[in-house]
Design an enzyme around this catalytic site. Structure first.
Site, short mmCIF file in Angstrom:
data_model
loop_
_atom_site.label_atom_id
_atom_site.label_comp_id
_atom_site.label_asym_id
_atom_site.label_seq_id
_atom_site.Cartn_x
_atom_site.Cartn_y
_atom_site.Cartn_z
N CYS B 178 20.11 31.53 16.76
CA CYS B 178 18.80 30.93 15.83
C CYS B 178 19.34 31.55 14.23
O CYS B 178 18.70 31.31 13.51
CB CYS B 178 17.64 31.93 16.30
SG CYS B 178 17.10 31.75 17.82
N HIS B 318 12.61 35.29 8.59
CA HIS B 318 12.42 34.76 9.86
C HIS B 318 11.45 34.54 10.64
O HIS B 318 11.27 33.84 11.51
CB HIS B 318 14.12 35.45 10.82
CG HIS B 318 14.00 35.14 11.79
ND1 HIS B 318 15.07 33.52 12.18
CD2 HIS B 318 14.82 35.75 13.07
CE1 HIS B 318 15.43 33.69 12.77
NE2 HIS B 318 14.85 34.58 13.74
N HIS B 355 9.39 28.92 16.97
CA HIS B 355 11.03 28.89 16.81
C HIS B 355 11.53 27.66 17.47
O HIS B 355 11.82 27.64 18.47
CB HIS B 355 11.35 29.76 17.56
CG HIS B 355 12.06 30.52 17.00
ND1 HIS B 355 13.44 30.16 16.41
CD2 HIS B 355 13.22 31.60 17.08
CE1 HIS B 355 14.63 30.36 15.97
NE2 HIS B 355 14.85 31.41 16.31
#
Lengths: 404, 428
Positions: B178, B318, B355
């Site tokens: 990620c 994030h 995400h």
């Protein structure tokens, strides 16, 4: 000529079907010219595969829990990375490991073949196939399997097991990933963007899921093993994949000298390139790389460790390139390492650089393993070109020579 | 007399951004995305691409407007990348169509044969031929399907992208889970700082929401199960946050040597001022409890950019909305910024777009640059139940007009990946 930012190879970890460590590889490739163990020709029919020698994994991965969390390619890689760190005298050196940068080349995606097989069989008779698939994926996949599949989790496991915790990057894309990994690390050291790197890859060839992908492209050799050049001269030819792990510790000369570490060799240049693989395209890229590197050649012509893989078109093209350069006296002995090691895909180029550095350090060269006229007896080279041409795309070349 | 070369505080070339592009579940192109993002709109919806029976999570931020039917993940990933990169290249005005004068760095999701293909290969095979894989191998040897083969290669998406845009040299495909999008930017910045290239096309793309991927994240208990109201499922920094929402998209940037960009009269959108990375050796999916790797990454990004905490006026988090990430991120930021953190707005784009995994770092870099350009900070939506353990100014629910000149953008990933970018307004 030496400079403080020269890129030195100060540690090598190498495992393959030929054995574990540098002595085993030197013995097979420079002293006998033969595989010490037979190829696996039954389990993966119709394809031959060069299987990994047995490893005592706990020597480099002491915690059982860590081993359990990995699939085979990650175990091979984590193990081999440990060998490289040991060899470089860095194991347990917390301060240096904490700022050591890492570039790993990886595929990944190792699957649970039994679960896949059961689901595929069940889908054939399931009343509601979509529902059946969902239910069985949700219930039958091990929760931790994902972590054993993720490409960047080889690097992640190396951080956990060996405490390499500078930056961590994982490149993908078959052979070119291995070429780029070595190239980027070397360029960063040359430019002062880091002074200590762990670079490498591992490939588990003993996987039907991977063989399935490669079979789709008709890239694999079938039947009894033959040399790279023999395969390349036969109809479509084909590659034989081999399990291997190769990790290199690359270090700036200044950093190595400051800690009193000697080097196997200097990695003078790494060039990556890419063509669309029309006829002659790859040879054109490689010839350009050769010409660029030739400015650094010494008085005797360099030896060549060819990464040719046996697929007909590319192998014939690469052979013609070396045949011509041999005839012109511009290169010395040519050796195709995949005859004995096979194609280790992402690990192919790290293997090549490791073998080149080993030959330079031992002041020797490898034996011919092919009788078709390209691998001739040759003087010990002072410089070695290591190549890798991807089975799909990507062309790389490195120049390796003595560190001092 | 030659013009003086612009150098940063460490004597390195300065890296400018001259073009950017984005696709997400909110739409295609920067304008549509920015309008939705600053209106606090969510792109999360029920999954219709494949049946979700037996799934604990049935929502995602998939990009459904490009293909009416399910396609292979790499096909969608390539298309997303293509659209974002085309927008970025056009905005930058660099090169010519099909002739990008620089390298390609590309964050792409790992590739594998997917279930529809696997089922096709298996159907009608001979049960006597061996196990399921023996049977499929026998079958594919007789099929001659170069397209399926090509899209099962890890290097395929970047290779096709390189072909289309005519980038130089061998493209780099990378995965740092990620954090991949941020890693791609870092590689581009480093190459320009080294002088290896004057321009780089960097792309993060992810079109990989498929059944097995959903199951995998679900089995790790990483996903929100707030299926009833999809638009409210992604709740970063809220007390009742229950996981992230998988999503798709792509972000692309054209990076250039600052002087080269100026010399060709390019419009400079901002600079990548600092980059940093620090690996964590604690656990495959969890961060070290003391936050030291994340703290080190943030501190190193500030050091690399030659700035202090006082210079940062917005943090693009994030902010995945998992219980652990948001707590860890807040704790680590506090360790670096101290009490001053409370006065710095910090928001999570993921509250709206979900995400986007491999693409996230690149998409969020695009939005960070847009934040600087517009002086408008996108909100953290679905913030109605603050987590008292995270006392931050998360720009709750409504965008805020406020000048921003320096953004810290965080990206963290499984496998101990921690990457931070410091993105700043021109001048360098």
């Amino acid at each position: 000529m030496s400079a403080p930012n020269d890129v030195l190879v100060t540690g090598i970890g190498l495992v393959s079907s030929l054995g574990e460590g540098l002595d085993a590889h030197w013995h097979a490739m420079a002293e006998t010219g033969a595989r010490p163990h037979p190829a696996e020709t039954g389990k993966f029919k119709p394809f031959p595969v060069f299987p990994m020698v047995p490893l005592e994994l706990d020597k480099q991965i002491p915690r059982r829990a860590d081993i359990r969390q990995m699939e085979t390619w990650q175990r091979l890689g984590t193990y081999t990375a440990g060998l490289a760190l040991d060899d470089a005298g860095l194991t347990g050196d917390a301060e240096r490991l904490a700022r050591m940068d890492m570039v790993v080349a990886a595929g990944g995606g190792e699957r649970d073949l039994d679960v896949d097989g059961q689901i595929l069989a069940g889908l054939e008779t399931a009343a509601e196939p979509a529902s059946f698939l969902n239910e069985h994926l949700a219930n039958d996949l091990r929760p931790t399997l994902f972590l054993a599949q993720l490409s960047n989790l080889l690097a992640g496991n190396i951080s956990i097991v060996h405490k390499v915790t500078g930056s961590s990057r994982t490149f993908m894309g078959e052979e070119i990933a291995g070429i780029s990994a070595v190239e980027v690390a070397a360029r960063r050291i040359s430019a002062g963007q880091g002074e200590l790197f762990l670079v490498g890859a591992a490939y588990n060839a003993e996987r039907k899921d991977m063989l399935l992908s490669l079979a789709m492209g008709r890239t694999l050799w079938q039947g009894e093993p033959a040399t790279v050049w023999e395969r390349g001269a036969a109809a479509e030819g084909g590659m034989i994949t081999g399990s291997a792990g190769a990790f290199l510790v690359l270090e700036s000369r200044a950093h190595a000298e400051a800690r009193g570490k000697s080097a196997y060799a200097k990695l003078s240049s790494v060039l990556s390139g890419r063509s669309r693989r029309g006829p002659g395209d790859a040879a054109k890229v490689a010839r350009k790389q050769f010409d660029e590197l030739s400015a650094q050649f010494g008085p005797t012509p360099p030896g060549v460790l060819s990464g040719a893989n046996g697929i007909a078109a590319a192998t014939a093209e690469e052979r013609a390139l070396w045949d011509a350069l041999v005839a012109e006296g511009k290169v010395g002995g040519v050796r195709a390492t995949q005859t004995l090691i096979g194609n280790a895909i992402e690990a192919a180029f790290p293997v090549q650089v490791a073998l080149a550095a080993l030959a330079i350090a031992r002041h020797g060269f490898y034996l011919p393993t092919d009788g078709s006229g390209i691998e001739l007896p040759a003087a010990t080279p002072a410089q070695i070109l290591a190549t890798s041409w991807g089975f799909w795309r990507g062309e790389g070349m490195a120049l390796v020579e003595a560190a001092d | 007399m030659a013009m003086a070369k612009t150098r940063d505080h460490l004597g390195r070339p300065v890296v400018a951004v001259t073009g950017m592009g984005v696709v997400s579940s909110l739409g295609q192109g920067i304008d549509d995305n920015w309008a939705a993002l600053t209106a606090g709109k969510s792109g999360i919806h029920r999954i219709t691409r494949f049946p979700t029976l037996h799934m604990r999570t049935t929502i995602a931020g998939t990009v459904d407007f490009l293909y009416p039917d399910e396609v292979r993940s790499p096909v969608l990933s390539e298309r997303l990348a293509h659209l974002a990169a085309a927008e970025a290249v056009e905005q930058s005005g660099i090169g010519a169509p099909g002739d990008f004068p620089g390298m390609l760095f590309m964050a792409v999701p790992p590739v594998e044969i997917e279930w529809p293909a696997r089922r096709d290969f298996f159907a009608g095979t001979d049960p006597e031929a061996g196990d399921a894989y023996d049977r499929m191998i026998q079958r594919v040897l007789s099929l001659n399907d170069p397209d399926t083969y090509e899209f099962a290669l890890y290097g395929c998406v970047a290779d096709r992208t390189a072909d289309h845009f005519g980038t130089r040299g061998a493209p780099i495909s990378l995965s740092t889970a990620c954090a991949s999008g941020a890693s791609a930017i870092q590689l581009g910045v480093e190459a320009i700082r080294r002088g290896d290239t004057e321009a780089a096309l960097v792309v993060g793309t992810d079109g990989s929401v498929r059944i097995e991927g959903l199951v995998r994240f679900s089995l790790l208990s990483a996903l929100s199960t707030s299926n009833d109201d999809p638009e409210k499922a992604s709740r970063p920094f809220s007390r009742d946050r229950d996981g992230f929402v998988m999503a798709e998209g792509a972000g692309a940037l054209v990076l250039e040597d600052y002087d080269a960009a100026r010399a060709r009269g390019a419009n400079i959108l901002g600079v990548i001022r600092g980059i940093a990375e620090k690996a964590d050796d604690f656990h495959r999916t969890r961060s070290k409890p003391d936050g030291s790797p994340v703290i080190a990454a943030i501190q190193q990004a500030l050091d690399d950019g030659g700035v202090s905490t006082a210079d940062v006026d917005y943090i693009n988090a994030h902010g995945t909305g998992t219980p652990e990430n948001d707590k860890m991120e807040a704790m680590s930021l506090e360790a670096v910024f101290g009490e001053a953190l409370k006065g710095i707005p910090i928001s999570s784009n993921k509250s709206m777009i979900g995400h986007t995994l491999t693409a996230a770092g690149a998409i969020e870099a695009v939005f960070s640059l847009k934040t600087i350009a517009e002086g408008l900070i996108p909100p953290t939506i679905n913030y109605h139940n603050p987590d008292p353990a995270i006392p931050l100014d998360v720009v709750p629910n409504v965008a805020r007009a406020q000048p921003v000149s320096m953004v810290l953008s965080n990206s963290f990933g499984f496998g101990g990946q921690n990457a931070c970018l410091l993105i700043a307004a021109e001048p360098a």
